[in-house]
Write a protein that holds these residues in place. Structure first.
Motif, short mmCIF file in Angstrom:
data_model
loop_
_atom_site.label_atom_id
_atom_site.label_comp_id
_atom_site.label_asym_id
_atom_site.label_seq_id
_atom_site.Cartn_x
_atom_site.Cartn_y
_atom_site.Cartn_z
N GLU A 128 0.58 -1.10 -0.07
CA GLU A 128 0.15 -0.04 -0.02
C GLU A 128 0.90 1.36 0.13
OE1 GLU A 128 -2.76 -0.08 3.23
OE2 GLU A 128 -3.83 -1.78 2.60
N ILE A 129 0.42 2.16 -0.71
CA ILE A 129 1.07 3.53 -0.91
C ILE A 129 1.48 4.00 0.61
CG2 ILE A 129 0.90 5.88 -1.62
CD1 ILE A 129 -0.56 5.06 -3.88
N SER A 130 0.39 3.88 1.55
CA SER A 130 0.54 4.62 2.74
C SER A 130 1.64 3.85 3.81
CB SER A 130 -0.79 4.53 3.65
OG SER A 130 -1.08 3.11 3.78
N VAL A 131 1.76 2.65 3.44
CA VAL A 131 2.88 1.76 3.87
C VAL A 131 4.33 2.26 3.50
CG1 VAL A 131 4.12 -0.46 4.63
CG2 VAL A 131 1.33 -0.03 4.45
N LEU A 132 4.39 2.40 2.20
CA LEU A 132 5.67 2.71 1.25
C LEU A 132 5.95 4.05 2.04
CD1 LEU A 132 7.62 2.46 -0.59
CD2 LEU A 132 5.84 3.44 -2.38
N PHE A 133 4.93 5.14 2.23
CA PHE A 133 5.18 6.41 2.55
C PHE A 133 5.92 6.26 4.05
CE2 PHE A 133 2.20 8.62 -0.55
CZ PHE A 133 3.47 9.22 -1.34
N ARG A 134 5.22 5.55 4.74
CA ARG A 134 5.77 5.25 6.25
C ARG A 134 7.21 4.84 6.21
NH1 ARG A 134 0.33 4.05 7.64
NH2 ARG A 134 0.95 1.74 7.52
N LYS A 135 7.60 3.93 5.28
CA LYS A 135 8.86 3.37 5.13
C LYS A 135 9.95 4.43 4.78
CE LYS A 135 7.57 -1.59 4.93
NZ LYS A 135 8.11 -1.89 6.27
N LEU A 136 9.33 5.14 3.61
CA LEU A 136 10.23 6.20 3.27
C LEU A 136 10.58 7.41 4.26
CD1 LEU A 136 8.77 6.82 -0.47
CD2 LEU A 136 11.07 5.85 0.11
N TRP A 137 9.58 7.60 4.99
CA TRP A 137 9.70 8.62 6.25
C TRP A 137 10.60 7.97 7.21
CZ3 TRP A 137 8.75 13.63 6.66
CH2 TRP A 137 8.95 14.09 8.13
N CYS A 138 10.73 6.78 7.45
CA CYS A 138 11.74 6.24 8.45
C CYS A 138 13.21 6.45 7.79
CB CYS A 138 11.52 4.85 8.55
SG CYS A 138 9.70 4.62 9.63
N VAL A 139 13.29 6.40 6.76
CA VAL A 139 14.68 6.63 6.31
C VAL A 139 14.96 7.80 5.47
CG1 VAL A 139 15.14 4.05 5.89
CG2 VAL A 139 14.07 5.39 4.04
N ARG A 140 14.15 8.73 5.57
CA ARG A 140 14.09 10.25 5.02
C ARG A 140 15.53 10.70 5.21
NH1 ARG A 140 11.86 10.92 9.88
NH2 ARG A 140 12.30 12.53 11.29
N LYS A 141 16.23 10.75 6.26
CA LYS A 141 17.51 11.36 6.46
C LYS A 141 18.39 10.76 5.50
CE LYS A 141 16.65 13.35 11.05
NZ LYS A 141 17.23 13.67 12.35
N GLN A 142 18.55 9.45 5.39
CA GLN A 142 19.50 8.67 4.71
C GLN A 142 19.34 8.87 3.23
OE1 GLN A 142 17.86 7.63 7.31
NE2 GLN A 142 19.31 6.57 8.57
N LEU A 143 17.95 9.12 2.82
CA LEU A 143 17.58 9.49 1.42
C LEU A 143 18.32 10.93 1.34
CD1 LEU A 143 14.17 7.84 1.04
CD2 LEU A 143 16.21 7.26 -0.14
N ILE A 144 18.08 11.82 2.10
CA ILE A 144 18.61 12.87 1.74
C ILE A 144 19.91 13.01 1.77
CG2 ILE A 144 18.65 15.58 2.74
CD1 ILE A 144 15.88 14.95 4.26
N VAL A 145 20.74 12.41 2.41
CA VAL A 145 21.94 12.44 2.45
C VAL A 145 22.47 12.08 1.12
CG1 VAL A 145 24.14 11.55 3.54
CG2 VAL A 145 22.58 12.33 4.99
N PHE A 146 21.74 10.93 0.57
CA PHE A 146 22.23 10.04 -0.69
C PHE A 146 22.00 10.92 -1.71
CE2 PHE A 146 21.32 7.03 -3.92
CZ PHE A 146 22.39 6.57 -3.96
N LEU A 147 20.70 11.34 -1.91
CA LEU A 147 20.16 12.21 -2.87
C LEU A 147 20.69 13.50 -3.17
CD1 LEU A 147 16.45 10.57 -3.04
CD2 LEU A 147 18.39 9.91 -4.52
N THR A 148 20.50 14.47 -2.03
CA THR A 148 20.95 15.73 -2.51
C THR A 148 22.29 15.94 -3.13
OG1 THR A 148 19.96 16.22 -0.38
CG2 THR A 148 21.30 17.87 -1.26
N PRO A 149 23.23 15.26 -3.04
CA PRO A 149 24.81 15.22 -3.84
C PRO A 149 24.59 15.18 -5.19
CG PRO A 149 25.27 14.27 -1.62
CD PRO A 149 23.69 14.20 -1.75
N LEU A 150 23.65 14.05 -5.39
CA LEU A 150 23.28 13.82 -6.92
C LEU A 150 22.60 14.72 -7.56
CD1 LEU A 150 22.48 10.02 -6.37
CD2 LEU A 150 24.78 10.85 -7.14
N VAL A 151 21.49 15.35 -6.84
CA VAL A 151 20.48 16.25 -7.38
C VAL A 151 21.16 17.69 -7.87
CG1 VAL A 151 18.63 17.86 -6.83
CG2 VAL A 151 18.46 15.40 -6.44
N LEU A 152 22.31 17.73 -6.94
CA LEU A 152 23.07 19.08 -7.20
C LEU A 152 24.45 19.08 -8.12
CD1 LEU A 152 23.28 20.37 -3.26
CD2 LEU A 152 21.60 21.29 -5.13
#
Length: 546
Positions: A2-26
């Motif tokens: 379910e989308i809600s479950v996926l969002f909850r899981k993404l929220w749990c790892v949001r900081k790791q995603l920011i650390v990984f994705l931000t250098p790539l986006v920039l």
């Protein structure tokens, strides 16, 4: 899934995603801009994202320039590393150590109790007393520490005035019920003598009268809790060591304008204290409208003496409007940091007990170990070392922006804004920074924007102080949300405030703050800092520093 479950899981790892994705986006910045400016902007935006989202601890983000500036060819490490312990950092450190000594011996509590004893038990005057105390303490202690100290005192006063909180909650209408707050017994015992009349409830009242009184008392409780973090944020603007953005302003002024010696502890205090008092008074009127014995121990007296000496020496070193004591030393050798380190160093060996010559000749006297006013362990535990690194990270970022030419490049692209009248530009920038700091720390906010504002001032032929001072002060005006500042979070976590309470009060507080800063800058600020003329210490207009 379910989308809600996926969002909850993404929220749990949001900081790791920011650390990984931000250098790539920039990454496109490295290829779409001039080489050195693009690399510096890449690091600046990376740090800005990490600071605003707290994807990494603030202090860890602050150390990124040490890794990235040398490896990316922006600055050599011998230029980056010294930024982490500049003169300004030692001034801040000395203020923090002095604050830990004040906490150790309870001088803050003595000040609070004395002020509250003077103002009496009427709600409006009690709120004023709490705001005066919190703002004064916040001039020397951190805003967070001041709020954490003052809330138990406020709880104790209110319980002594209105009785048990559980009884008050039962009598209050359902939409007013909140979660209880833990209060410190020691404070309650100290204050329980005061205001007993207010806790007495008469007999023969109707249920409706009881509910109305309970609702009124809960409103007062809210006013108490909300005024403390606000007063702490306001009070911190009055001294250079009161809040980190003020020190960052000094550090970046020295970086961009090495010849500028206009602002130091004394001159800033002379400018900011009237501003702070005006804003505090207006804030008290708004909050009051909306929510309706000294036997000093030797250690307390000693800390009070050194505290006053610390303040007096800082104020009088070079206040600009009169000759200060720094004239007794070679020009430029003695700074506010030297003063601070000298005073706090004394605390580590000055005795906490009154010396007695008879002790040497009395075999019955206690042979307990000598205890100084402050131990290094206490200072080490109390000083937030991560803030020292955060300051250093800000100075390193500013140095990188200057050396790489990024700040000049951004300033050149902001040239159209130079057409805006200076008073309007100052007010707009202050309002923008005050809004931005609702969602990011004031330290991170001012680190990000001050270099750009400095370049904008140069491009507009405006005294840089005219734009840099109000935005620095405005970065401390975060009143609308619980997440805006740690003091706001502490007050909100008590359980007696709703988000709408803070938003309703904070919007007006922000407007009052911006207007007060504008008033200060265009009246006594102009006279103090000669803001109507372009200073000699600033680089010539339209001439590159490189």
């Amino acid at each position: 899934m379910e989308i809600s479950v996926l969002f909850r899981k993404l929220w749990c790892v949001r900081k790791q995603l920011i650390v990984f994705l931000t250098p790539l986006v920039l990454l496109p910045l490295l290829f779409g801009l001039p080489e050195k400016e693009g690399k510096c902007l890449y690091v600046v935006l990376l740090m800005a994202v990490f600071w605003c989202t707290e994807a990494l601890p603030l202090a860890v983000t602050a150390m990124l320039p040490v890794c990235l500036f040398p490896t990316m060819g922006i600055l050599p490490s011998k230029k980056v590393c010294p930024q982490y312990f500049l003169d300004t950092n030692f001034l801040f450190l000395s203020g923090l150590i002095m604050a830990s000594a004040i906490e150790e011996w309870g001088l803050h509590r003595r000040i609070a109790l004395k002020v509250l004893k003077i103002v009496g038990v009427k709600p409006a005057w009690l709120i004023l007393g709490m705001m005066l105390t919190a703002s004064f303490l916040s001039m020397w202690l951190s805003n967070t520490a001041t709020t954490a100290m003052m809330l138990p005192i406020a709880n104790a006063i209110l319980e002594s005035l209105f009785g048990d909180l559980e009884t008050l909650k039962r009598n209050c209408p359902s939409n007013m019920k909140m979660q209880p707050v833990q209060s410190l017994p020691s404070e309650k015992q100290i204050l329980s003598i005061e205001g007993q009349d207010g806790a007495e409830q008469g007999d023969g009242r109707t249920a409706e009268e009881v509910r109305e009184e309970a609702q009124y008392q809960m409103q007062i409780w809210k006013g108490f809790l909300i005024c403390i973090p606000y007063a702490a944020s306001i009070g911190g603007t009055a001294t250079l060591t009161g809040t980190a953005p003020n020190l960052i302003l000094i550090g970046q002024l020295k970086s961009y304008f090495p010849e500028c010696d206009v602002i130091n502890f004394g001159s800033w205090f002379a400018f900011a204290l009237p501003l702070m008092l005006i804003f505090l008074f207006l804030g008290w009127l708004w909050i009051a409208f909306l929510y309706g014995g000294l036997n000093t121990r030797f250690a307390e007296a000693s800390i009070a003496f050194f505290f006053v000496l610390f303040a007096v020496l800082l104020f009088t070193r070079d206040p600009k409007f009169v000759t200060g004591w720094s004239v007794f030393f070679p020009k430029g050798y003695v700074s506010d940091a030297v003063t601070g380190v000298i005073i706090v160093s004394i605390l580590f060996f000055f005795p906490s007990q009154k010396p007695s010559f008879s002790w040497w000749f009395n075999p019955q006297a206690s042979n307990s170990a000598y205890v100084p006013l402050l131990s290094w362990k206490k200072a080490q535990d109390s000083v937030p070392w991560n803030i020292i690194l955060l300051l250093g990270g800000g100075f390193a970022m500013a140095k990188g922006c200057e050396e790489s030419g990024l700040a000049s490049w951004i300033g050149g692209h902001l040239q159209p804004l130079a057409e805006v009248p200076a008073p309007a530009a100052a007010m707009l920038l202050t309002a923008f920074v005050a809004c931005f700091t609702e969602f990011a720390s004031n330290t991170a906010t001012i680190i990000i924007f001050l270099p750009v504002i400095a370049e904008l001032a140069i491009a507009a032929s405006v005294n840089p102080l005219y734009l840099m001072i109000p935005t620095t002060v405005g970065s401390s005006f975060a009143f609308m949300l619980p997440v805006s500042t740690p003091p706001n979070s502490i007050a909100f976590a008590s359980g007696h405030l709703l988000v709408k309470d803070m938003v309703k009060t904070g919007v007006v507080m922000n407007i009052l703050g911006v207007l007060c800063v504008s008033l200060a800058m265009n009246t006594w600020g102009v006279a103090m800092f000669d803001l109507n003329s372009y200073p000699e210490w600033a680089p010539p207009v339209n001439v590159s520093k490189h």
